[in-house]
Scaffold this active site. Structure first.
Site, PDB file in Angstrom:
ATOM      1  N   HIS A 326       0.807  -1.220   0.000  1.00 47.71           N
ATOM      2  CA  HIS A 326       0.000   0.000   0.000  1.00 47.71           C
ATOM      3  C   HIS A 326       0.838   1.267   0.000  1.00 47.71           C
ATOM      4  O   HIS A 326       0.438   2.279  -0.575  1.00 47.71           O
ATOM      5  CB  HIS A 326      -0.947   0.015   1.197  1.00 47.71           C
ATOM      6  N   GLY A 327       1.963   1.233   0.670  1.00 47.14           N
ATOM      7  CA  GLY A 327       2.750   2.456   0.676  1.00 47.14           C
ATOM      8  C   GLY A 327       4.042   2.309   1.424  1.00 47.14           C
ATOM      9  O   GLY A 327       4.214   1.387   2.226  1.00 47.14           O
TER      10      GLY A 327
END
Lengths: 483, 320
Positions: A326-327
């Site tokens: 996701h990040g």
């Protein structure tokens, strides 16, 4: 180009008309046109990153062919690893370089050493995590003998870059989408109507629910030190609803748009907040990603076949990797880890496959126990979302602590919530419609409840009216664009 | 395919019909946030009264254009004492888009040879929604030229409010009445014929406090385009254009990191005089009722200095 922009509506109309009325007779030209349209859609944001997209497409296409043509297993394996390396190198450089450099710096500073790594100052290419995963799934499927490579680079490029799914999924599989690209699409009235219905519902969730709540969530998370316990609780719940409205809204618009062009995309959400445990939640939330990790990471690692310990290890790996996907921030990794912890008791007690069917399958309302399970699952998911939303793990812990330690009310709630008093009505509409459709793949069939066409049209029009009257029209980006 | 497109077209018309009906129902039945993207109520600043008076004006010496800095900063009584007849066409947060619309509407009706365009820098950066809503409520009959202006502003709230205003005023023939808010600031305001709004607030009640955030000015292209169009239109009618920046508090003005950006922009127009009274007449905080609006004492000082300066420079004639 954002789905919730005038540019997209105009773009969609133009592409639709040319696609069906001018280019339908020749599949090759039609696919080439789709590819160009997809590049325009992507390049609208920043044309320079188109080169990266094209490069990534060429690499995966070539590796797919090379792996298929190779007769030696060792060579196949080597090519597979090279392909994985290429994809992860692109992802690592653009998405994770600064994270690793910064984390190394922090680690060294804690050891008393000063390090000044070079930091990149480049924007994260939109959709990079999605299109690299498209490409990787294609190569994996060829390596595993599940699919044959496409002999037409244009068709393969359309599979990777098809504009509805290009920037935020659903993460497609070569085995599912590519065959649809390779055959002539025939206009289907029912499919087009379903597409428009999904788009309408997606816009409602994005513009009315998610974007309106975004302002409230931003305010509460920015001022959490001064917020009451109730406001902080509401902030966490509002974010849970915001991210659902935002991402599932995007997926609905993407699937709806694809239907207009005769394509069926993978289902990404099946009403996840109606889940009775966390395992069920993950079978309903961002399905295309969780199934990707299941098929290409969990199962190759041994899945659940090597005993409990291996199963626990593999579960933690996929949740941590999923969080990291996701990040580039420790908050996402912690979020993934927390979900693994939630999952653990179910796994150890062999209860992770307990709730496979939809809730209240043969009744209108859930049983008391199911309702309580649903509420508990929602609460623990909300707690995890705080880590996802906060800027650091420390801030998330502080936020959660403040829910308990701050006074429940501080007199500012009226001022804070007043601009959002219409939201409960909108949420109720969303909840009722999705509850009715909980046994279905999506809400498109909901509208068939209204048997007479004029009534159905009035319902669509009322939904449009609610978007126009209660939507937040600031053309806010979709949360998952940053991943 | 043919059936699909025909039904889609039919739905399009139905959706517009439902939209109009919905706007009527919500407009009548609800207030405030319950009709979130529809705002139709009397704003502060007496725009309704001002535009009603503007509809009756045939001739004036100087027409004032701009935002609240115009209608709170140029007092017709002071100008009258110096032999100049002015009419103030300022409206709340008026951006160049709305100024251009008002110029189109009034410039052929009002015989005028001089225009003072108050160029408050912040209004060249705003989206124009607040001013559009003010005009939608305050204009006697919303028309196509207003719709053209709203298309440039491009806000759903402006479209909804326009449709509601159109139905009320043009279809049902209703005339709006001024409703003054009950809060202290609104109560302190009074309308002075000629478009001016006088406030009895003084510095103790509305003084700027705290340090202002640093502000880097960047004018929006749509506003620059509208502004330049307005100047051309006025010059084409042989109207002398004078650009004026009314003083804002020192706190606000000194927070601008790039004052040269706006000064060089406003100075570049041929045949147009530009006066920045933040430099010519810096006023103390005691001359303001808030961070950027002058109180009556400040207006007295500013207007007298302005008239003297314009006459001394020969921009305005010594006698009208």
């Amino acid at each position: 180009m954002l789905f919730n922009s005038i540019e997209f509506i105009i773009f969609l109309l133009l592409v639709y008309v040319l696609y069906w009325f001018v280019l339908q007779k020749n599949l090759t030209i039609q696919n080439f046109f789709l590819l160009i349209a997809s590049y325009v859609f992507y390049g609208w944001w920043d044309w320079r990153f188109l080169l990266l997209l094209i490069l990534s497409t060429i690499i995966d296409y070539s590796f797919g062919l090379l792996i298929y043509r190779s007769t030696v297993q060792r060579t196949k394996k080597l090519l597979l690893w090279l392909s994985i390396f290429n994809n992860l190198a692109i992802l690592g450089f653009f998405k994770y370089y600064n994270f690793f450099a910064d984390s190394t710096k922090v680690l060294f500073s804690q050891l008393g050493m000063e390090l000044h790594p070079y930091m990149l100052s480049i924007a994260l290419p939109v959709g990079i995590s999605f299109y690299t995963f498209h490409g990787m799934s294609y190569v994996f499927d060829i390596y595993n003998g599940k699919a044959k490579p496409s002999t037409n680079p244009v068709n393969y490029s359309v599979f990777v870059c098809f504009f509805p799914l290009l920037v935020a999924g659903p993460i497609e599989r070569g085995t599912h989408l590519l065959p649809q690209v390779e055959v002539k699409r025939v206009f289907n009235y029912r499919q087009s109507v379903d597409g428009l219905r999904l788009m309408l519902w997606g816009f409602f969730k994005k513009i009315v629910i998610a974007d309106s709540l975004a302002q409230l969530v931003d305010t509460i998370f920015k001022t959490h030190e001064h917020s009451s316990g109730l406001s902080l609780m509401m902030g966490a719940v509002a974010f849970a609803i915001q991210i659902y409205g935002d991402f599932s809204g995007y997926s609905d618009i993407a699937r709806g748009t694809a239907k207009l062009f005769g394509f069926e995309l993978l289902i990404n959400f099946r009403f996840p907040y109606f889940s009775r445990d966390i395992a069920e939640f993950w079978r309903r939330w961002h399905i295309s990603l969780s199934s990707w990790f299941r098929d290409y990471l969990y199962i190759p690692l041994g899945g659940s076949k090597g005993g409990k310990l291996l199963s626990v290890r593999n579960t933690f790996i996929i949740f941590l990797v999923s969080g990291f996907w996701h990040g580039a921030n420790w908050t996402y990794i912690f979020w993934g880890g927390l979900h693994a912890v939630y999952f653990l008791p179910l796994l150890l007690l062999d209860r992770n496959r307990k709730n496979n069917g939809p809730i209240a399958e043969n009744s209108i309302l859930p049983s008391v126990m199911d309702f309580l399970r649903m509420v508990v699952t929602f609460i623990i998911v909300c707690i995890a979302w705080v880590f996802f939303r906060a800027s650091s793990i420390g801030e998330a812990f502080t936020y959660l602590k403040e829910i308990v330690t701050h006074p429940l009310l501080n007199g500012k709630e009226k001022l804070l919530f007043r601009p959002y008093i219409y939201i409960p009505v909108m949420l109720a509409i969303m909840l009722v419609v999705e509850w009715i459709c909980r046994n279905k793949d999506d809400v498109s069939s909901f509208f068939d409840v209204f048997k007479k066409r004029p009534v159905r049209y009035v319902v669509y029009a009322l939904l449009c009216f609610m978007i126009v009257m209660y939507g937040a029209f600031e053309e806010t980006s979709f949360i998952y664009f940053q991943f | 395919m043919k059936t699909f497109l025909i039904r889609l077209s039919l739905f399009f018309f139905l959706a517009i019909f439902v939209w109009i009906i919905g706007i009527c129902v919500l407009g009548v039945a609800f207030r405030g946030i319950l009709r979130k993207n529809l705002q139709y109520s009397s704003p502060r600043g007496y725009s309704l009264t001002r535009l009603q008076q503007a509809d009756t004006i045939k001739k004036t010496n100087v027409l004032i254009l701009g935002s609240s800095h115009a209608y709170r900063g140029f007092d017709p009584r002071i100008f009258k004492n110096k032999g100049i007849d002015i009419f103030n066409l300022g409206t709340s947060s008026q951006t160049p888009l709305q100024t251009d619309y008002l110029v189109d509407k009034y410039i052929n009706k009002i015989d005028v040879k001089y225009v003072i365009y108050e160029v408050y820098y912040n209004n060249f950066q705003k989206d124009g929604l607040e001013s559009s809503l003010d005009l939608i409520f305050s204009t006697a009959k919303p028309d196509m030229s207003m719709l053209q202006m709203l298309i440039k502003v491009d806000k759903i709230k402006a479209y909804n409010s326009f449709v509601y205003a159109y139905l009320r005023k043009s279809v049902l023939g209703k005339k709006e009445k001024l409703k003054v808010s009950k809060n202290a600031e609104a109560k302190a305001d009074s309308y002075i014929p000629g478009g001016y709004v006088a406030s009895t607030l003084d510095i103790e009640e509305g003084s700027p406090t705290g340090e202002a955030k640093k502000l880097t000015i960047h004018f929006l292209d749509m506003h620059k385009e509208a502004f330049e169009t307005t100047i051309k239109k006025l010059q084409a009618k042989n109207i002398k254009v004078i650009l004026v920046q009314a003083p804002v508090s020192r706190r606000d003005y000194l927070s601008i990191t790039n004052p040269d950006y706006m000064n060089s922009y406003f100075s570049k127009f041929k045949g147009v005089s530009y006066y920045n009274f933040n430099n010519i007449l810096p006023l103390p905080d005691t001359d303001f009722l808030d961070g950027s609006h002058l109180n009556q004492h400040g207006v007295d000082a500013f207007n007298n200095a302005l008239i003297d300066k314009l006459k001394a420079d020969g921009v305005l004639p010594a006698k009208f």
